[in-house]
Each structure stands twice: as structure tokens, then as C-alpha cells.
Design a protein around this motif. Structure first.
Motif, PDB file in Angstrom:
ATOM      1  N   LEU A   1       6.829  -4.358  -5.833  1.00  0.00           N
ATOM      2  CA  LEU A   1       8.320  -4.158  -5.181  1.00  0.00           C
ATOM      3  C   LEU A   1       8.022  -4.784  -3.618  1.00  0.00           C
ATOM      4  O   LEU A   1       9.345  -5.463  -3.091  1.00  0.00           O
ATOM      5  CB  LEU A   1       8.374  -2.656  -5.273  1.00  0.00           C
ATOM      6  N   ALA A   2       6.798  -4.617  -3.163  1.00  0.00           N
ATOM      7  CA  ALA A   2       6.717  -5.189  -1.895  1.00  0.00           C
ATOM      8  C   ALA A   2       7.352  -6.887  -1.925  1.00  0.00           C
ATOM      9  O   ALA A   2       7.315  -7.003  -0.595  1.00  0.00           O
ATOM     10  CB  ALA A   2       5.531  -5.313  -1.563  1.00  0.00           C
ATOM     11  N   VAL A   3       6.418  -7.948  -2.532  1.00  0.00           N
ATOM     12  CA  VAL A   3       6.985  -9.138  -2.777  1.00  0.00           C
ATOM     13  C   VAL A   3       7.881  -9.417  -2.797  1.00  0.00           C
ATOM     14  O   VAL A   3       8.625 -10.249  -2.457  1.00  0.00           O
ATOM     15  CB  VAL A   3       6.399 -10.094  -4.000  1.00  0.00           C
ATOM     16  N   LEU A   4       9.451  -8.866  -3.915  1.00  0.00           N
ATOM     17  CA  LEU A   4      10.913  -8.832  -4.113  1.00  0.00           C
ATOM     18  C   LEU A   4      11.155  -8.561  -2.747  1.00  0.00           C
ATOM     19  O   LEU A   4      12.073  -8.584  -2.059  1.00  0.00           O
ATOM     20  CB  LEU A   4      10.826  -7.832  -5.557  1.00  0.00           C
ATOM     21  N   ALA A   5      11.123  -7.447  -1.606  1.00  0.00           N
ATOM     22  CA  ALA A   5      11.362  -7.186  -0.608  1.00  0.00           C
ATOM     23  C   ALA A   5      10.925  -7.920   0.082  1.00  0.00           C
ATOM     24  O   ALA A   5      12.451  -8.439   1.366  1.00  0.00           O
ATOM     25  CB  ALA A   5      10.566  -5.711  -0.172  1.00  0.00           C
ATOM     26  N   ALA A   6       9.923  -9.012  -0.156  1.00  0.00           N
ATOM     27  CA  ALA A   6       9.926 -10.162   1.274  1.00  0.00           C
ATOM     28  C   ALA A   6       9.984 -11.432   1.030  1.00  0.00           C
ATOM     29  O   ALA A   6      10.809 -12.101   2.139  1.00  0.00           O
ATOM     30  CB  ALA A   6       7.851 -10.208   1.379  1.00  0.00           C
ATOM     31  N   ALA A   7      10.482 -11.681  -0.777  1.00  0.00           N
ATOM     32  CA  ALA A   7      10.788 -12.835  -0.818  1.00  0.00           C
ATOM     33  C   ALA A   7      12.389 -12.835  -0.146  1.00  0.00           C
ATOM     34  O   ALA A   7      12.845 -12.458   0.203  1.00  0.00           O
ATOM     35  CB  ALA A   7      10.964 -12.738  -2.381  1.00  0.00           C
TER      36      ALA A   7
ATOM     37  N   VAL B   1       0.690  -1.174   0.460  1.00  0.00           N
ATOM     38  CA  VAL B   1      -0.378   0.071  -0.247  1.00  0.00           C
ATOM     39  C   VAL B   1       0.759   0.834   0.258  1.00  0.00           C
ATOM     40  O   VAL B   1       0.876   2.026  -0.760  1.00  0.00           O
ATOM     41  CB  VAL B   1      -1.101  -0.203   1.137  1.00  0.00           C
ATOM     42  N   PHE B   2       1.853   1.112   0.712  1.00  0.00           N
ATOM     43  CA  PHE B   2       3.007   2.376   0.861  1.00  0.00           C
ATOM     44  C   PHE B   2       2.978   2.676  -0.562  1.00  0.00           C
ATOM     45  O   PHE B   2       3.319   3.961  -0.608  1.00  0.00           O
ATOM     46  CB  PHE B   2       4.176   2.370   1.985  1.00  0.00           C
ATOM     47  N   CYS B   3       4.256   1.285  -0.668  1.00  0.00           N
ATOM     48  CA  CYS B   3       4.590   1.663  -2.526  1.00  0.00           C
ATOM     49  C   CYS B   3       3.199   2.485  -3.386  1.00  0.00           C
ATOM     50  O   CYS B   3       4.021   3.466  -3.841  1.00  0.00           O
ATOM     51  CB  CYS B   3       4.969   0.691  -2.920  1.00  0.00           C
ATOM     52  N   ALA B   4       2.571   1.905  -3.384  1.00  0.00           N
ATOM     53  CA  ALA B   4       1.986   1.721  -4.840  1.00  0.00           C
ATOM     54  C   ALA B   4       1.628   4.094  -4.551  1.00  0.00           C
ATOM     55  O   ALA B   4       0.984   4.539  -5.368  1.00  0.00           O
ATOM     56  CB  ALA B   4       0.132   1.616  -4.564  1.00  0.00           C
TER      57      ALA B   4
END
Length: 229
Positions: A223-229, A185-188
Motif C-alpha cells: 500500500l505504501a508503494v502504491l501511494a508513493a508511486a 510501518v503504519f499500514c502494517a
């Protein structure tokens, strides 16, 4: 076992002709019939944007744009996907590329795309992680983002199409925890604000112009997925 960037890139490249043709077909204003070039051109278009059936190149994204984005998204998701989540990431990634181009072209996210995306995500999600606690978190994240963007659509210039897209993204982000959901949400909103500011600075848009929020919403989730993966 990770799928890998190369496999993701090849998958994106293979899907690009179909995604380009679909972007041309669905990028029409609300209430208008889907665009159809010719019977031979319904299933694919060259990277130049030219229909292989009739040669028309007047509609659709710029030459090479869909192909480049599909490959980049494939590389990113291939680096993050495991054997169980590969099908889910392919599904969401393909629809994400398509929806991003359609929204950028006509400022709408058609139900004909967001609803099948949500249905397929629900079916494929248990293959990515079958643990009940994780699936419950994905369900709650999907509901939370749907309610968040649905509520925002009533007070700020965010469309209902964004609210219908958000649950699918929330479900995927839920695989990685609530921090990933919040990060998406933040990145969006960060990407949306930066994009809007750049358009204003370059005078490609005015203060009262509507801007598509689908691309920042999709990019923020990626971006959130890449940061968490």
C-alpha cells in the motif's frame, strides 16, 4: 516507461503454479522437513490445489487463492513498476505472495525464503535506482526496519521471521523516501490490528492466540508503494 497492470497480471498468473507448489512445500512447522508430495508434483500444482503427479489435494492454500493473490499483486506492482524496477518488483512480489501464504498457514517465515529475498533485493536494487543518495537511503531504511521489528520481537508477539523480512521491504520503500517507509510501518500495524479485531469479533481467534504478522507487513508495504508511486 511503466510496465503496466496487464503485464503484471500475466506475470502473476504465470508464477502462480510455482508459488502454490512452494507454499505447500514450505508451510511446515519449525523443525519439520519440507513437504514433498511426489517427484512429478514438485514444480507446480493446479489452481484447485491438486498435485498433477499424484492427484493429492490435501495440503496447501484453498483452490484459486494463490492465483488470485498473485494476479492482484502483479496488477498492483505492474502499475507502480518502471523498466528499471520491474525485476526488483517481480522478485519481491513473488516472495511476498509465497511468504504471506506460508506465514498464514504455519505462523513462521522460514530463513530459506527471507534470506534469499534479502540477497536478491540487494542485487536488484541498483537497477531500480543507481543514485548513491537513494541507495544509501534504502540501506538505512532496511537497517531501520530490521532494528525496529527485531526490537519489537523482544517485547511483543512479533517473530524474528518478521524482523528478517522487514529489511527487504524497507529497502524497497526507501526508493520512495522516508515518508513511504513510515507509511509502510503504519499500514502494517493498522492492517494487523484490523485483522486481529475481525478474527476476535468472528470468534475465529481468541485473545491469547498467535496471529501471523507477515501478511499485514507485506500488505502495508504494498500500500505504501502504491501511494508513493
Amino acid at each position: 516507461m511503466m510496465i503496466g497492470p496487464w503485464a503484471g497480471a500475466l506475470t502473476g498468473l504465470a508464477a502462480a503454479p510455482v508459488l502454490r507448489a512452494a507454499a505447500v512445500r514450505y508451510a511446515v512447522p519449525y523443525g519439520e522437513p519440507l513437504r514433498r508430495c511426489c517427484p512429478a508434483g514438485r514444480v507446480g500444482r493446479w489452481p484447485t490445489g491438486r498435485c498433477p503427479g499424484c492427484g493429492d489435494a490435501s495440503a496447501g492454500p484453498r483452490p484459486g487463492a494463490v492465483e488470485a493473490v498473485a494476479v492482484l499483486v502483479g496488477v498492483a506492482l505492474g502499475a507502480a513498476a518502471g523498466a528499471g524496477s520491474a525485476a526488483l518488483f517481480c522478485w519481491v512480489g513473488a516472495f511476498g505472495v509465497l511468504l504471506g501464504f506460508v506465514d498464514a498457514a504455519v505462523l513462521r517465515l522460514p530463513d530459506a525464503l527471507t534470506l534469499p529475498l534479502a540477497a536478491g533485493t540487494a542485487v536488484l536494487l541498483p537497477f531500480a535506482d543507481h543514485r548513491p543518495a537513494v541507495l544509501l537511503r534504502c540501506l538505512l531504511a532496511a537497517a531501520a526496519l530490521g532494528l525496529l521489528y527485531g526490537g519489537l520481537a523482544l517485547v511483543v508477539p512479533i517473530g524474528l521471521g518478521d524482523a528478517k523480512l522487514a529489511p527487504s521491504l524497507g529497502a524497497v520503500l526507501g526508493l520512495y523516501g522516508w515518508r513511504a517507509v513510515g507509511g509502510g510501518v503504519f499500514c502494517a500495524f493498522l492492517l494487523g490490528g484490523v485483522w486481529g479485531a475481525l478474527l476476535l469479533l468472528t470468534r475465529r481467534a481468541g485473545r491469547g492466540d498467535a496471529l501471523p504478522f507477515g501478511p499485514p507487513l507485506l500488505a502495508g508495504a504494498l500500500l505504501a508503494v502504491l501511494a508513493a508511486a
